[in-house]
Enzyme design. Structure first.
Site, PDB file in Angstrom:
ATOM      1  N   ASN A 152       0.621 -16.031  13.129  1.00 35.61           N
ATOM      2  CA  ASN A 152       1.561 -14.918  14.384  1.00 35.61           C
ATOM      3  C   ASN A 152       1.481 -14.648  15.413  1.00 35.61           C
ATOM      4  OD1 ASN A 152       1.974 -13.369  12.266  1.00 35.61           O
ATOM      5  ND2 ASN A 152       4.013 -12.888  13.285  1.00 35.61           N
ATOM      6  N   GLU A 250      -0.547  -6.265   4.887  1.00 36.62           N
ATOM      7  CA  GLU A 250       0.253  -5.605   5.319  1.00 36.62           C
ATOM      8  C   GLU A 250       0.927  -7.156   5.923  1.00 36.62           C
ATOM      9  OE1 GLU A 250       1.231  -3.507   7.571  1.00 36.62           O
ATOM     10  OE2 GLU A 250      -0.952  -2.568   7.244  1.00 36.62           O
ATOM     11  N   CYS A 284       6.315  -9.612  12.331  1.00 37.59           N
ATOM     12  CA  CYS A 284       6.740  -9.280  10.541  1.00 37.59           C
ATOM     13  C   CYS A 284       7.656  -7.617  10.830  1.00 37.59           C
ATOM     14  CB  CYS A 284       5.439  -8.767   9.935  1.00 37.59           C
ATOM     15  SG  CYS A 284       4.505  -7.646  11.453  1.00 37.59           S
ATOM     16  N   GLU A 455      -2.882   0.730   8.606  1.00 42.84           N
ATOM     17  CA  GLU A 455      -3.295   0.244   9.887  1.00 42.84           C
ATOM     18  C   GLU A 455      -3.227   0.612  11.493  1.00 42.84           C
ATOM     19  OE1 GLU A 455      -6.380  -2.824   9.294  1.00 42.84           O
ATOM     20  OE2 GLU A 455      -5.268  -4.156   7.813  1.00 42.84           O
TER      21      GLU A 455
END
Ligand code: NAD
Length: 480
Positions: A152, A250, A284, A455
């Site tokens: 995505n 993640e 997400c 991150e």
């Protein structure tokens, strides 16, 4: 895109056909047309890529941060020069809108600028152990890092891991999603043309079991950065645990947007609508649980509905990535209805006004959702808002935290002090108050089942370094 482009792996600074000789079809979710063929990788290709990455790491890891900075900034410039092509590729296989893809590409290029800049500040500490010792720490690279990305935000999420990993002196083998590999392969080519030494960034395409598993299992891979679903993250985490290598995960989310009655309701309505329009909710950290103070629930839902009513498929929002995911969202909508949720807006696939095989679902707002319903707990990964009312601040916080996930969140209130207090109580890696900005500088990652590690930001750079302490015994020069 008129002709079908066939992409090979990018290994050792060159295009390398798969050992299997096979390729996978990449189709557009916009209309079902075949757009690319990508190499169908196997363990043999992984072996070649990891070996090249391992060979290249010694020299790359010994460059100065200034040298690495120069190359990373050249990659950023190369991405910007090629942005139209990158956007075209990304839109073709993901169905993404060009505006969204362009935004992601610019942010992806910026990761290389950002980490190319801050790596020059990377420094250890000295630890005072008296005059007979010189003791200091060094941030050293791991070696070969595997970066595995979902479909995505392929290039963007790839860059989020690659840029800090390379900045810190690691080399990388990237495995992008089999649905959206083209842009990542082009990133490999652009990086080589920008002066990145051969083997420092390699891209191997293919499926999870045949490329992802051998990559994470390879003895020369010393660290993993994974972005994707919880189930895959758990599988990768198990392999990493057996190998005792660090892994950043993640994963998914079901993030809350908490709206109090005194909020800027237009601002909140726009934020809630954007959460399901951007990538059709396939983001997400999308805030897809709308928690709203009961007295303004109807008005807020009405304003969100008014925004969504003017939006057109393929112009204002894109399709769902694959047919199975499309079916899953529709099945979850059926379940929501059966469990008693009310469909206030949307709720169906598009039958008309989109290509025959286009995977478009109406942006949807559910109300009367109860905390134990599937719609409140499971990630749709589609354009669906699940609305739940609250009466008190305590109830708002309890609802916000009543989830296995903890990736994103938003709070809207005219009382900024209250909004900040609520933001601090939400169990999540990032919370935006009244539309506060998140950028490449802001650390990102999950609480709870949404993941491990951080991150972005300077924390993202440290994720790719391991700390060594060196202590040097010194001769006594009578300093005491
Ligand atoms: P996915 O887990 O199906 O796939 C992600 C990647 O893992 C792909 O490259 C896939 O080929 C690979 N893979 C699959 N099985 C594997 C295995 N056994 N071993 C190694 N690799 C394997 O995820 P997806 O459907 O592509 O992406 C959607 C999910 O990703 C959603 O849950 C979404 O929330 C999450 N996501 C999280 C973030 C974040 O930053 N937290 C960002 C984007 C997407």
């Amino acid at each position: 895109m008129s002709t079908i482009t066939q992409f090979e792996h990018w290994i050792g600074g060159a295009s390398v056909p798969p050992a299997s000789g096979r390729h996978l079809d990449s189709t557009s979710p916009h209309d079902g047309e075949l757009v690319f063929r990508i190499a169908d990788g196997t363990a043999e290709d992984v072996e070649q890529a990891v070996t090249r990455a391992h060979q290249a790491q010694r020299a790359w890891g010994r460059t100065t941060t200034a040298e690495r900075s120069r190359v990373l900034k050249a990659i950023a410039a190369g991405m910007r020069e090629n942005i139209d092509w990158l956007v075209e590729l990304e839109c073709a296989d993901s169905g993404k809108l060009p505006t969204a893809a362009r935004m992601e590409m610019l942010a992806a290029a910026d990761y290389f600028d950002y980490y190319g800049s801050i790596v020059r500040t990377l420094a250890g500490d000295t630890i005072d152990q008296g005059p007979r010792n010189l003791t200091y720490t060094r941030h050293e690279p791991y070696g070969v890092v595997a970066v595995i990305t979902p479909w995505n935000g392929a290039v963007n999420q790839g860059a989020r891991g690659i840029a800090p990993a390379l900045a810190a002196g690691n080399t990388v083998v990237l495995k992008p999603s089999e649905f959206t590999s083209a842009g990542s392969l082009e990133l490999g080519r652009i990086a080589t043309e920008a002066g990145l030494p051969d083997g420092v960034l390699n891209v191997v395409t293919g499926l999870g079991p045949t490329v992802g598993v051998p990559l994470v299992s390879h003895p020369l891979v010393r660290r993993v950065s994974f972005t994707g679903s919880v189930a895959t993250g758990q599988a990768i985490g198990r392999i990493a645990a057996d190998r005792v290598i660090p892994v950043a995960l993640e994963l998914g989310g079901k993030s809350p947007i908490v709206v109090f009655a005194d909020a800027d309701l237009d601002g909140a309505a726009k934020a809630a609508a954007t959460a399901i329009l951007l990538n059709s909710g396939q983001v997400c950290f999308a805030t897809t649980r709308l928690l709203v103070e009961r007295s303004v629930q109807d008005e807020l839902v009405r304003r969100i509905g008014a925004i969504l009513a003017g939006k057109q498929p393929a112009q204002d929002f894109g399709p769902i990535i694959t047919a199975p995911q499309f079916d899953k969202v529709l099945e979850m909508l059926d379940t929501a209805r059966q469990e008693g949720a009310h469909v206030a807006v949307g709720g169906h696939k598009y039958e008309e006004g989109v290509p025959e095989r286009g995977l478009y679902i109406q942006p949807t707002v559910l109300t009367d959702v109860k905390p134990d319903m599937e719609a409140a707990r499971k990630e749709f990964f589609g354009p669906v808002l699940a609305t739940m009312p609250f009466d008190t601040e305590e109830e708002a916080v309890a609802l916000a935290n009543d989830t296995d996930y903890g990736l994103g969140g938003a709070v809207w209130s005219g009382d900024t002090g209250r909004a900040i207090a609520v933001a601090h109580r939400i169990e999540s890696g990032q919370v935006a108050v009244n539309g506060g900005l998140m950028s490449n500088e802001t650390p990102f990652g999950g609480y709870k089942m949404s993941g491990i590690g951080r991150e972005k930001g300077i924390e993202g750079l440290y994720e790719y370094t391991q700390l060594k302490t060196v202590s040097v015994g010194l001769p006594d020069h009578g300093a005491e």
